[in-house]
Design an enzyme around this catalytic site. Structure first.
Site, mmCIF file in Angstrom:
data_model
loop_
_atom_site.group_PDB
_atom_site.id
_atom_site.type_symbol
_atom_site.label_atom_id
_atom_site.label_comp_id
_atom_site.label_asym_id
_atom_site.label_seq_id
_atom_site.Cartn_x
_atom_site.Cartn_y
_atom_site.Cartn_z
ATOM 1 N N LYS A 76 0.820 -1.274 -0.659
ATOM 2 C CA LYS A 76 -0.051 0.216 0.304
ATOM 3 C C LYS A 76 1.218 1.145 0.043
ATOM 4 O O LYS A 76 2.159 0.665 0.668
ATOM 5 C CB LYS A 76 -0.960 0.156 1.550
ATOM 6 C CG LYS A 76 -2.010 0.807 1.749
ATOM 7 C CD LYS A 76 -2.768 0.598 2.496
ATOM 8 C CE LYS A 76 -4.218 2.098 2.967
ATOM 9 N NZ LYS A 76 -4.954 2.366 4.431
ATOM 10 N N SER A 151 -10.076 2.225 2.978
ATOM 11 C CA SER A 151 -8.760 3.222 2.129
ATOM 12 C C SER A 151 -7.303 2.630 1.496
ATOM 13 O O SER A 151 -7.185 2.247 0.380
ATOM 14 C CB SER A 151 -8.045 4.022 3.330
ATOM 15 O OG SER A 151 -7.724 3.250 4.013
ATOM 16 N N SER A 175 -9.920 -0.720 7.197
ATOM 17 C CA SER A 175 -9.005 -0.311 5.633
ATOM 18 C C SER A 175 -8.563 -1.234 4.746
ATOM 19 O O SER A 175 -8.406 -1.360 4.110
ATOM 20 C CB SER A 175 -8.707 0.464 6.162
ATOM 21 O OG SER A 175 -9.248 2.622 5.795
HETATM 22 N N1 GLN Z 1 -12.961 4.247 6.319
HETATM 23 C C1 GLN Z 1 -12.553 4.685 8.021
HETATM 24 C C2 GLN Z 1 -12.090 6.250 8.104
HETATM 25 O O1 GLN Z 1 -12.406 6.560 6.872
HETATM 26 C C3 GLN Z 1 -11.114 3.235 7.759
HETATM 27 C C4 GLN Z 1 -10.676 4.568 7.466
HETATM 28 C C5 GLN Z 1 -8.948 3.250 7.404
HETATM 29 O O2 GLN Z 1 -8.835 2.146 7.632
HETATM 30 N N2 GLN Z 1 -7.929 3.749 7.321
HETATM 31 O O3 GLN Z 1 -11.813 6.347 8.602
#
Ligand code: GLN
Length: 484
Positions: A76, A151, A175
């Protein structure tokens, strides 16, 4: 080749059926052929990949190889990679070449793994749909009109379409798991402190945790063996003996007690997703698992308090991007303040700005007690709920996400509805628990994920259940038709 498991790929390398260079070229070709449709990579590092593969081949020929030596992977794009762009999905870091490797990257390198490139993601890991990336939306390989989740959307899309056999992701509120569910792959977020955060660009430091995304529990366990371990450069790293995550995969699950969270099987859950889960529960029951209902009474508070704690932490973490040391700097600043303001205004996207503003607000002197402190107190209650639950059961099971993948654009203007797609995953980050998503079926040709949560440092047990389930089912072996 792309349908093989990591163990099979590793065997092929050792038996000289193909070299790591050949294997790497094979996956680079797949990326070249398919990624225009998906946008799952921000950077493809072909040259360094081939050099790493050649080095791996040397190592394989001297029998000094580890099990994953010569196997390609993708990181990532928030893990710092020495000499290779690390953008975090943001214009702010579009020009950032990291001067060092994150511990995770260094460990994969030391094991002889070959990095194909860096995967697309929501900007600074803020999002649930991979629509906030500066590099554009990632498409879900099962239906390119839908989101892959976020994400780690690029990572899961790349794994689902078999553009890489395995990849890393990070999980602050879901995410790794929510996108794994939406793209039909297996993803695990370990116990907080298990994977070093050194060189992992920070979003919300008390919640962020790196993890692995692959096709199966076995593949994920193999990568975790490489990624995890104590690191003195991360002050929250847990000092424990390294464990072999594959060791318990084949344990019998007869008599294992699995809790079903009462609050997660309610009206918020799509009825068809619920049906898929019920089938999975029956299958595990037939394999000998014993199910019982449990309650996490404060779980309805997890999304609101996450969006206080995570945003508070992100407003502080992202203050380092000021145009001075690295990242985007505006043209011709008038003075220092002008440079700060314009560099940040130009470098950050809308979602990141929204979060910095809200986070600054909840940490401000006048509101700290009312929001941030209160949220920390509720975070404790959420952890206590899990503690009570784990006195009754060994593992907790539920849906990973309330729905299957939604259409691109459907939620982008409705942050609250977007935030709710992590409703089942977020509490695990607040409590620091290990959790994973396992492919469990389809609704209208879109994948559904099963969420397994373990007690602290009990990754082996959720991997065991996931592995047993994957021996009974074929959902994790399905490939989206356009990427076969
Ligand atoms: N969707 C969640 C957020 O926008 C989690 C994101 C993540 O786990 N990085 O904060």
């Amino acid at each position: 080749m792309h349908t093989k498991t990591l163990a099979e790929l590793s065997l092929g390398l050792r038996q000289r059926e193909y070299s790591s260079v050949e294997l790497t070229k094979y996956f680079l070709d797949r990326i070249a052929k398919y990624d225009d449709k998906l946008n799952s990579f921000i950077t493809v590092s072909s040259d360094t990949a081939l050099a790493e593969a050649a080095a791996a081949d040397k190592r394989l020929s001297t029998n000094e190889a580890d099990i994953l030596t010569g196997i390609p992977l993708a990181h990532k794009d928030l893990f710092c990679t020495n000499g290779i762009k690390t953008s975090c999905g943001s214009k702010m870091l579009d020009n950032f070449i990291a001067p060092y490797d994150a511990t995770v990257v260094a460990k994969c390198k030391a094991a002889g793994m070959v990095m194909l490139g860096k995967t697309n993601m929501d900007e600074f890991a803020m999002g649930s749909s991979n629509e906030t990336s500066f590099y554009g939306t990632v498409k879900n390989p099962w239906d390119i009109n839908t989101v892959p989740g976020g994400s780690s959307g690029g990572t899961v899309a790349a794994v689902a379409a078999s553009l890489t056999p395995i990849a890393t992701g990070t999980d602050t509120g879901g995410s790794i798991r929510q996108p794994s569910a939406l793209c039909g792959v297996t993803g695990l977020k370990p116990t907080y402190g298990t994977v070093s955060r050194y060189g992992m660009i920070a979003f919300a430091s008390s919640l962020d945790q790196g993890g692995a995304i692959g096709h199966s529990a076995e593949d994920v366990a193999l990568l975790l063996n490489v990624m995890t371990g104590f690191d003195k450069r991360d002050s929250t790293s847990i000092e424990i003996e390294p464990s072999d995550y594959t060791a318990n995969l084949n344990n019998d699950i007869k008599g294992l007690k699995i809790g079903l969270i009462k609050e997660h099987f309610n009206e918020g859950l799509d009825a068809k997703v619920n049906q898929v889960l019920n089938t999975a529960i029956k299958e595990l029951e037939q394999a000998g698992a014993i199910f019982q209902e449990i309650s996490l009474p404060h779980s309805h508070l997890s999304v609101p308090i996450y969006y206080i704690i995570a945003l508070g932490e992100c407003s502080s973490n992202l203050s380092r991007y000021d145009g001075v040391r690295f990242g985007h700097r505006c043209d011709e600043p008038q003075d220092l303040l002008d440079m700060y303001k314009r560099s940040r205004a130009e470098g950050f996207g809308a979602e990141v700005k929204r979060r910095i503003m809200l986070g600054t607000y909840v940490l401000s002197a006048g509101y700290y007690d009312a929001y941030y402190l209160k949220a920390q107190q509720i975070r404790r209650l959420i952890s206590e709920d899990f503690k009570t639950a784990f006195k009754q059961v060994d593992v907790i099971l539920g849906p990973t996400a309330p729905t299957t993948a939604f259409k691109i654009g459907a939620k982008i203007d409705d942050p609250i509805s977007m935030y709710l797609s992590d409703i089942y995953t977020i509490s695990c980050n607040l409590a620091g628990l290990p959790a994973m998503s396992v492919p469990a079926g389809f609704v209208d040709n879109l994948p559904v994920g099963l969420h397994l949560v373990g007690n602290h440092l009990d990754e082996a047990r959720i991997l065991n259940i996931a592995h047993k389930y994957q021996q009974l089912t074929n959902w994790h072996r399905k490939t989206p038709i356009d990427f076969c």
